[in-house]
Design an enzyme around this catalytic site. Structure first.
Site, PDB file in Angstrom:
ATOM      1  N   ARG A 125      -1.154   0.545 -16.672  1.00 25.14           N
ATOM      2  CA  ARG A 125      -1.922  -0.465 -15.958  1.00 25.14           C
ATOM      3  C   ARG A 125      -3.338   0.055 -15.773  1.00 25.14           C
ATOM      4  O   ARG A 125      -3.592   0.918 -14.946  1.00 25.14           O
ATOM      5  CB  ARG A 125      -1.255  -0.756 -14.608  1.00 25.14           C
ATOM      6  CG  ARG A 125      -2.128  -1.552 -13.667  1.00 25.14           C
ATOM      7  CD  ARG A 125      -1.390  -2.012 -12.432  1.00 25.14           C
ATOM      8  NE  ARG A 125      -0.648  -1.014 -11.711  1.00 25.14           N
ATOM      9  CZ  ARG A 125      -1.169  -0.135 -10.847  1.00 25.14           C
ATOM     10  NH1 ARG A 125      -2.475  -0.106 -10.635  1.00 25.14           N
ATOM     11  NH2 ARG A 125      -0.402   0.729 -10.216  1.00 25.14           N
ATOM     12  N   HIS A 177      -3.113  -2.346  -9.022  1.00 28.41           N
ATOM     13  CA  HIS A 177      -1.835  -3.062  -8.957  1.00 28.41           C
ATOM     14  C   HIS A 177      -2.092  -4.539  -8.667  1.00 28.41           C
ATOM     15  O   HIS A 177      -1.546  -5.420  -9.320  1.00 28.41           O
ATOM     16  CB  HIS A 177      -0.956  -2.460  -7.865  1.00 28.41           C
ATOM     17  CG  HIS A 177       0.302  -3.222  -7.618  1.00 28.41           C
ATOM     18  ND1 HIS A 177       1.363  -3.230  -8.491  1.00 28.41           N
ATOM     19  CD2 HIS A 177       0.668  -4.023  -6.588  1.00 28.41           C
ATOM     20  CE1 HIS A 177       2.314  -3.995  -8.021  1.00 28.41           C
ATOM     21  NE2 HIS A 177       1.918  -4.495  -6.860  1.00 28.41           N
ATOM     22  N   TYR A 183      -4.595   7.268  -5.713  1.00 30.24           N
ATOM     23  CA  TYR A 183      -3.348   7.915  -6.123  1.00 30.24           C
ATOM     24  C   TYR A 183      -3.310   8.348  -7.586  1.00 30.24           C
ATOM     25  O   TYR A 183      -2.298   8.886  -8.043  1.00 30.24           O
ATOM     26  CB  TYR A 183      -2.144   6.999  -5.828  1.00 30.24           C
ATOM     27  CG  TYR A 183      -2.255   5.600  -6.408  1.00 30.24           C
ATOM     28  CD1 TYR A 183      -1.910   5.336  -7.730  1.00 30.24           C
ATOM     29  CD2 TYR A 183      -2.686   4.535  -5.621  1.00 30.24           C
ATOM     30  CE1 TYR A 183      -2.000   4.049  -8.248  1.00 30.24           C
ATOM     31  CE2 TYR A 183      -2.790   3.253  -6.133  1.00 30.24           C
ATOM     32  CZ  TYR A 183      -2.441   3.011  -7.451  1.00 30.24           C
ATOM     33  OH  TYR A 183      -2.542   1.749  -7.967  1.00 30.24           O
TER      34      TYR A 183
END
Length: 362
Positions: free
Chosen positions: A258, A262, A271
């Site tokens: 990705r 998100h 992260y």
């Protein structure tokens, strides 16, 4: 034989072209015309432009939260080249390219992310279920549809999707269990894009991969390079043949990344590292396919002109969605229960008060 040759317990990865677009497994290269390849790239380009513009609209405050699709186009467009009109598509929420291939319009997608329920009324897309945000709940629905197909003895099949994080949901295991027991014609695709929001796959499962989970349910599974259009095209062909011939379900793990957040409410820099993102950029599905086409001499289009053409088309559809007649308040509340419960009545009254207040500010 492809499911035996790439046994997930051995952690083998089906891959046909490398990051430079060079064919590394010529014996596995699918039968596909040059024109189909070029049109597939155009479809991937359209999806990416639409995705970039959707993020832009959301950042402008003109659309609600949106889940970016960038980096996963090869999975969607490969499936779009294999799925038939009468096949069913049961989506999660990150499959814009396949929705477009099935006949859903960007206008409808924009309407959905603007909170208009008419955005789930796909007028020219037969057998497409609405976008499903609750994680995993679409998979039992897909199996139920597959059971009805088997009961009616037709050759339709079901394509359904879930992310890597969704494989930890009970619905995933329950759906695969029933699919295996009933031997229904369902193709399950795990879009393993490395993160379930901020949770990496390494802390999601202790399995050698995600495709190996198929073995517990007695169905074929395969791990595929999800950024390799030709690998995805081949595996969808083989999985479709398997399901249509009455041999039951297939589980595909599409290894991808990705590239964006998100959703537009997420900040991936919290992260994951820039170095990781740059490494995966080398495996960009569009970059790889374009290098292949250029090496073969079949790409003759002016990509910038195409981008501008797509931008105009997408912007027109967004304006239509943005200016669409608001749906009646009753449509939000009146069709959930035969008799509306008190708590829903209170919500309806509160929302009507909000609309009255909002209207009074103009």
């Amino acid at each position: 034989m492809i499911f035996e040759d790439f046994n997930p317990s051995e952690d083998k990865l089906l891959k046909i072209i490398d990051n430079d677009g060079k064919v590394i497994q010529p014996d596995l290269f699918p039968e596909i015309s040059d024109n189909t390849i070029v049109e597939a790239y155009k479809a991937m380009l359209f999806e990416r432009v639409a995705d970039e513009m959707a993020v832009s609209y959301q950042r402008q405050g003109r659309m609600f939260t949106y889940p970016p699709n960038k980096g996963q186009e090869a999975i969607h467009i490969a499936a779009g080249n294999v799925i038939r009109e009468n096949d069913w598509f049961v989506p999660a929420f990150r499959e814009v390219g396949l929705m477009l291939a099935k006949g859903v319009s960007m206008k409808e997608i924009f309407m959905y992310y603007n909170g208009n329920e008419q955005g789930s009324n796909f007028k020219n897309a037969p057998r497409v279920l609405p976008i499903n945000v609750p994680i995993g709940t679409q998979l039992p629905h897909a199996v139920g549809i597959g059971y009805s197909i088997k009961y009616r003895k037709t050759d339709d099949i079901v394509f359904t999707y879930i992310g890597d994080g969704g494989t930890s949901e009970g619905d995933f295991s329950e759906a695969l269990n029933f699919a295996g027991v009933w031997q229904v014609p369902v193709i399950f695709t795990i879009q393993n894009n490395q993160y379930a929001i901020s949770v990496p796959v390494s802390t999601q499962t202790n399995s050698i991969n995600l495709a190996v989970k198929s073995m517990a349910f007695g169905i074929p599974g395969i791990k595929v390079d999800g950024n390799d259009f030709f690998a995805m095209y081949l595996v969808y062909q083989k999985a479709s043949e398997h399901a249509r011939s009455g041999k039951g379900p297939v589980l595909i793990e599409a290894l991808t990344y990705r590239c964006g957040a998100h959703t537009t409410s997420d900040d991936p820099s919290r992260y994951r590292t820039k170095e990781e993102e740059e490494k995966w950029e080398l495996s960009d599905p569009m970059l790889r396919l374009k290098k292949f086409m250029e090496g073969k001499g079949i790409w003759k289009e002016d990509e910038e002109k195409l981008r501008e053409q797509y931008k105009r088309e997408i912007d027109n559809q967004f304006l239509e969605a943005e200016n669409f007649t608001p749906y009646p308040l009753n449509d939000v509340f009146d069709y959930m229960y035969v008799e509306m419960p008190d708590d829903l009545k209170r919500q309806k009254e509160e929302y009507q008060q909000f609309l009255d207040w909002k209207g009074g500010r103009k």
